[in-house]
Scaffold this active site. Structure first.
Site, short mmCIF file in Angstrom:
data_model
loop_
_atom_site.label_atom_id
_atom_site.label_comp_id
_atom_site.label_asym_id
_atom_site.label_seq_id
_atom_site.Cartn_x
_atom_site.Cartn_y
_atom_site.Cartn_z
CB ALA A 44 4.62 2.53 -0.37
N PRO A 97 8.49 6.90 -2.65
CG PRO A 97 8.11 4.66 -2.24
CD PRO A 97 8.74 5.88 -1.64
CG HIS A 111 1.35 10.24 5.46
ND1 HIS A 111 2.18 9.50 4.65
CD2 HIS A 111 1.74 10.00 6.73
CE1 HIS A 111 3.03 8.83 5.40
NE2 HIS A 111 2.79 9.12 6.67
O1 CA2 Z 1 -1.00 10.03 1.60
C1 CA2 Z 1 0.23 10.01 1.43
O2 CA2 Z 1 0.92 11.02 1.33
C2 CA2 Z 1 0.92 8.66 1.25
O3 CA2 Z 1 2.20 8.75 1.86
C3 CA2 Z 1 1.05 8.45 -0.24
C4 CA2 Z 1 1.63 7.07 -0.60
C5 CA2 Z 1 0.89 5.95 0.13
O4 CA2 Z 1 1.54 4.71 -0.12
C6 CA2 Z 1 0.81 6.19 1.62
O5 CA2 Z 1 0.05 5.16 2.20
C7 CA2 Z 1 0.15 7.53 1.92
C8 CA2 Z 1 1.52 6.81 -2.09
C9 CA2 Z 1 2.15 7.83 -2.96
C10 CA2 Z 1 1.80 7.47 -4.36
O6 CA2 Z 1 1.54 8.64 -5.07
C11 CA2 Z 1 0.75 8.55 -6.16
C12 CA2 Z 1 0.61 9.71 -6.87
C13 CA2 Z 1 -0.19 9.74 -7.98
C14 CA2 Z 1 -0.86 8.60 -8.39
C15 CA2 Z 1 -0.71 7.43 -7.67
C16 CA2 Z 1 0.11 7.41 -6.55
#
Ligand code: CA2
Length: 150
Positions: A79, A12, A102
């Site tokens: 997430a 997500p 990640h």
């Molecule tokens: O660091 C990562 O790749 C994560 O999997 C990214 C997830 C986060 O919930 C994990 O803890 C770590 C979040 C992805 C959300 O992506 C966004 C992209 C642009 C702006 C805001 C969020």
């Protein structure tokens, strides 16, 4: 012609990459990352299925599909990494090599990101290297697939 197939699955909000929070996740879009992955994978003789969903059920179904169609899985469950027993169970039902990736180093962030349900069923984890982590994950899965073929 590709020798092996890999699934690269994204959870997500990763469709928002490059749009917001470049300080945490970098400025590459998910389409940029997909293009980089396809280049690296083709150099290594791997064919890529690259997908993103905001829905946990899609990710579970795609992991089940990979079990039938692929030789390895690279997963950024976003997430759901920190919440999803369903994704963990789906992964443990495959005999495929799994690399968890990640963009950020989740251990440098909030406490709720320190636990991953995926890690215990992955061969390895790559985090904190931004988009380059996906390329490292492709290198790693190529080696794991080669070892499996021995
Ligand atoms: O660091 C990562 O790749 C994560 O999997 C990214 C997830 C986060 O919930 C994990 O803890 C770590 C979040 C992805 C959300 O992506 C966004 C992209 C642009 C702006 C805001 C969020």
């Amino acid at each position: 012609m590709a020798d092996h197939d890999i699934y690269i699955l994204n959870g997500p909000n990763l469709n928002m990459l490059g749009v917001r929070e470049p300080g945490i996740y970098g400025s590459d879009t998910l389409a940029d990352i997909e293009a980089m992955c396809r280049d690296r994978a083709s150099d290594l003789g791997l064919d890529v299925v690259f997908r993103q969903s905001n829905a946990e059920a899609d990710l579970v179904s795609w992991i089940q599909e990979a079990r039938e169609n692929a030789d390895g899985i690279i997963l950024n469950a976003a997430a759901y990494t920190h919440t999803s027993v369903a994704i963990r169970d789906a992964l443990s039902l495959t005999d495929l090599p799994v690399v968890e990736v990640h963009l950020s180093n989740t251990h440098k962030r909030e406490g709720f990101r320190h636990h991953s349900y995926v890690s215990a069923v992955a061969n390895g984890v790559i985090m904190g290297f931004g988009a380059q982590g996906y390329l490292l994950a492709i290198d790693a899965i190529a080696r794991l697939i080669d070892q499996d073929a021995l």
